[in-house]
Design an enzyme around this catalytic site. Structure first.
Site, mmCIF file in Angstrom:
data_model
loop_
_atom_site.group_PDB
_atom_site.id
_atom_site.type_symbol
_atom_site.label_atom_id
_atom_site.label_comp_id
_atom_site.label_asym_id
_atom_site.label_seq_id
_atom_site.Cartn_x
_atom_site.Cartn_y
_atom_site.Cartn_z
ATOM 1 N N HIS A 23 0.877 -1.190 0.000
ATOM 2 C CA HIS A 23 0.000 0.000 0.000
ATOM 3 C C HIS A 23 0.910 1.236 0.000
ATOM 4 C CE1 HIS A 23 -3.480 2.393 0.589
ATOM 5 N NE2 HIS A 23 -3.848 2.046 1.819
ATOM 6 N N HIS A 46 -2.553 -2.521 -9.725
ATOM 7 C CA HIS A 46 -3.534 -1.914 -8.822
ATOM 8 C C HIS A 46 -4.786 -2.777 -8.826
ATOM 9 C CE1 HIS A 46 -5.973 1.134 -6.858
ATOM 10 N NE2 HIS A 46 -4.834 1.683 -6.503
ATOM 11 N N ASP A 97 2.616 5.236 -6.839
ATOM 12 C CA ASP A 97 3.882 5.117 -6.107
ATOM 13 C C ASP A 97 5.096 4.968 -7.008
ATOM 14 O OD1 ASP A 97 2.956 5.306 -3.469
ATOM 15 O OD2 ASP A 97 2.106 3.306 -3.633
HETATM 16 N N1 CMC Z 1 4.570 -7.159 -10.163
HETATM 17 C C1 CMC Z 1 4.430 -8.376 -10.750
HETATM 18 N N2 CMC Z 1 3.261 -9.029 -10.865
HETATM 19 C C2 CMC Z 1 2.182 -8.420 -10.355
HETATM 20 C C3 CMC Z 1 2.257 -7.159 -9.743
HETATM 21 C C4 CMC Z 1 3.493 -6.519 -9.667
HETATM 22 N N3 CMC Z 1 3.626 -5.317 -9.097
HETATM 23 N N4 CMC Z 1 1.019 -6.797 -9.320
HETATM 24 C C5 CMC Z 1 0.204 -7.804 -9.650
HETATM 25 N N5 CMC Z 1 0.904 -8.780 -10.276
HETATM 26 C C6 CMC Z 1 0.378 -10.022 -10.877
HETATM 27 C C7 CMC Z 1 0.103 -11.060 -9.787
HETATM 28 O O1 CMC Z 1 1.223 -11.889 -9.592
HETATM 29 C C8 CMC Z 1 -1.073 -11.794 -10.382
HETATM 30 O O2 CMC Z 1 -0.587 -12.658 -11.374
HETATM 31 P P1 CMC Z 1 -1.243 -14.129 -11.572
HETATM 32 O O3 CMC Z 1 -2.635 -13.848 -12.065
HETATM 33 O O4 CMC Z 1 -0.390 -14.799 -12.555
HETATM 34 O O5 CMC Z 1 -1.227 -14.781 -10.213
HETATM 35 C C9 CMC Z 1 -1.876 -10.710 -11.094
HETATM 36 O O6 CMC Z 1 -0.902 -9.708 -11.434
HETATM 37 C C10 CMC Z 1 -2.956 -10.077 -10.232
HETATM 38 O O7 CMC Z 1 -2.334 -9.594 -9.033
HETATM 39 P P2 CMC Z 1 -3.024 -9.592 -7.619
HETATM 40 O O8 CMC Z 1 -1.971 -9.685 -6.572
HETATM 41 O O9 CMC Z 1 -4.131 -10.605 -7.589
HETATM 42 O O10 CMC Z 1 -3.675 -8.160 -7.624
HETATM 43 P P3 CMC Z 1 -4.222 -7.389 -6.367
HETATM 44 O O11 CMC Z 1 -5.333 -6.545 -6.854
HETATM 45 O O12 CMC Z 1 -4.525 -8.310 -5.245
HETATM 46 O O13 CMC Z 1 -2.982 -6.491 -5.914
HETATM 47 C C11 CMC Z 1 -1.442 -4.744 -5.678
HETATM 48 C C12 CMC Z 1 -2.843 -5.146 -6.145
HETATM 49 C C13 CMC Z 1 -1.305 -3.221 -5.769
HETATM 50 C C14 CMC Z 1 -1.251 -5.134 -4.198
HETATM 51 C C15 CMC Z 1 -0.380 -5.423 -6.562
HETATM 52 O O14 CMC Z 1 -0.518 -5.007 -7.899
HETATM 53 C C16 CMC Z 1 1.049 -5.195 -6.081
HETATM 54 O O15 CMC Z 1 1.539 -5.935 -5.219
HETATM 55 N N6 CMC Z 1 1.745 -4.123 -6.604
HETATM 56 C C17 CMC Z 1 3.058 -3.787 -6.104
HETATM 57 C C18 CMC Z 1 2.933 -2.958 -4.847
HETATM 58 C C19 CMC Z 1 2.470 -1.567 -5.146
HETATM 59 O O16 CMC Z 1 2.964 -0.903 -6.046
HETATM 60 N N7 CMC Z 1 1.522 -1.076 -4.322
HETATM 61 C C20 CMC Z 1 1.001 0.273 -4.426
HETATM 62 C C21 CMC Z 1 -0.417 0.284 -4.891
HETATM 63 S S1 CMC Z 1 -0.978 1.924 -5.398
HETATM 64 C C22 CMC Z 1 -0.974 2.865 -3.965
HETATM 65 C C23 CMC Z 1 -2.050 2.451 -3.045
HETATM 66 O O17 CMC Z 1 -3.202 2.802 -3.265
HETATM 67 O O18 CMC Z 1 -1.708 1.785 -2.065
#
Ligand code: CMC
Length: 443
Positions: free
Chosen positions: A284, A323, A379
């Protein structure tokens, strides 16, 4: 078994068709008509669907709330597919740069842009509450010199609850507004104290003649109370724009935490401490810190392919990408990229920007990211600007928490006013042992 139930009262009619969902329970053959309102069904309407008379009724299972609306909100609108973000109806592109952070904070909390008198009163109330009690300083002095500033901010926000016991009267509008002024006013002071504590420098008191961000920069960087410090107006304006972009983002992890803790009628200090704790995590608000660490670790553009390989192999995440809601370019990331130019014109270019741009280019043309619709989020570029402005890396999540305070408070107040809201209490599907008995002790 119930069959052919009548639609509940209020079911909308659209183009001669009922706005409802017909559900057939194949366990029983029962058929149910469930109203659809604003594109959603009410989860409690599922409860009538029972396999037998004694059955509890159907639950919906939604780990991490991927498809569950927990409230109705009039604060922030996001269209993740189109990459749109609006506060109270105003596009973020019109607010950023044209309205100050404090005007936007007012908009989020009270639902309209302030008129001249409202703004004057609001600014007075915020600046009047920027000071912290001297005992807050003593409390902060107790932290170890290398304590993470976000840990200090989380704890100090919670500690404020003990200074303002009246805050427990959350149903009293006047008292509630006073706590809102205090929290918006004091969080930059607490943030700067946390930073200076880590350097062993004396705390600088707020200067109420300065703007919100100019005052924050002065509290951070003024060498001593007697020394002069004039922040560059371009930098304080850029920071103000960053604050506008971070002020709210509907039901994210920290805002949902604010609502959840607030729903037990806890005071806003402990509720916002909990929200700040949720923001601290690397998925986050901690992501901006992680992005800069990741860019520093790879160091040069030739290491980009190696990083991408590690990400695709599932060994790490590309921080600042992806996201839950945006499946398109995060509009905030675009605006931050533009703001970077004005900052670099003063500070000189942060060399990490070229690395970040190269990384973005590779990622956006790679199948892994295209298929999953992973784009840079807020971010990805914010840390690079903050670093150019001289902020140390571990203060980045705090720079997210300062403006997000107004979003948290807007949602907290909206939640308290919402007649439908009760204490948050999700259901679970129990998967443990059914019933066991403790064996008799051998004698
Ligand atoms: N790098 C590599 N793969 C990713 C990433 C990433 N940053 N984000 C998502 N994925 C992949 C994930 O592995 C999954 O792949 P598969 O379908 O093969 O298993 C797919 O994309 C869907 O990901 P998810 O984890 O189910 O998506 P989510 O909605 O639960 O997570 C997130 C959202 C923001 C936590 C995630 O994208 C992430 O970890 N990003 C990196 C951390 C980050 O930049 N966070 C800041 C978010 S914006 C500021 C805020 O509002 O907090």
């Amino acid at each position: 078994m119930p069959t052919g139930k009548k639609p509940a009262e209020g079911t909308e009619k659209r183009s001669g068709r009922r706005s409802s969902l017909t559900v057939r329970d194949n366990r029983t053959g029962g058929e149910y008509e469930i109203p659809i309102e604003r594109g959603a069904i009410r989860a409690l309407d599922l409860r009538q669907i029972k396999a037998s008379e004694t059955d509890f009724g159907l639950l919906s299972y939604d780990p991490s709330f991927q498809n569950t609306a927990a409230c109705q909100s009039g604060i922030t609108f996001i269209d993740g597919d189109a990459g749109l973000l609006r506060y109270r109806g105003y596009p973020i592109e019109e607010l950023a740069g044209r309205k100050s952070y404090l005007e936007v904070a007012y908009l989020l909390i009270y639902g309209r842009l302030p008129g001249r008198t409202e703004l004057a009163n609001w600014l007075h109330n915020i600046t009047y509450h920027t000071m912290v009690h001297e005992n807050v300083k003593k409390f902060m002095d107790g932290f170890h010199h290398d304590a993470h500033p976000m840990g200090m901010v989380v704890s100090t926000l919670a500690a404020l609850s003990t200074f303002y016991p009246e805050a427990k009267q959350i149903h009293d509008s006047e008292i509630r507004q006073r706590q809102i002024h205090r929290l918006v006013g004091k969080i930059p002071t607490i943030a700067s104290f946390a930073y200076r504590h880590s350097l062993g420098m004396s705390y600088i008191y707020p200067d109420n003649d300065l703007s919100y961000t100019a005052n924050f920069l002065a509290m951070m960087y003024r060498p001593s109370w007697t020394a002069r410090y004039d922040s560059d107006p371009v930098l304080s304006k850029a920071l103000d724009t960053m604050f506008v972009l971070h002020a709210d983002h509907e039901q994210n992890c920290s805002t949902s935490t604010m609502r959840t803790v607030g729903s037990s009628l806890a005071d806003p200090y402990v509720a916002s401490a909990a929200a700040a704790a949720a923001l601290y995590g690397p998925l986050h608000g901690g992501a901006n810190e992680e992005v800069v660490r990741m860019l520093q670790e790879i160091g040069t553009k030739d290491k980009v392919p190696q990083l991408i390989r590690q990400v695709k192999a599932g060994k790490r995440r590309l921080m600042g990408f992806g996201h839950r809601i945006y499946k398109n370019y995060d509009p905030r990331a675009r605006l931050i990229k533009e703001a970077a130019e004005s900052v670099f014109a003063i500070t000189g270019k942060n060399k990490l920007i070229d690395l970040a741009l190269a990384l973005e280019k590779v990622a956006l043309s790679d199948d892994y990211f295209i298929k999953r619709r992973l784009y840079p989020n807020v971010d990805f570029y914010s840390g690079i600007i903050y670093q150019a402005m001289g902020f140390p890396t571990d203060i980045f999540p705090v720079l997210f928490a300062i403006p997000r305070m107004s979003g948290w408070l807007a949602h907290w107040q909206e939640m308290l006013m919402d007649q439908e809201q009760k204490i948050t209490r999700p259901r679970q599907i129990y998967t443990g042992p059914r019933e066991r008995h403790v064996p008799e002790e051998a004698t």
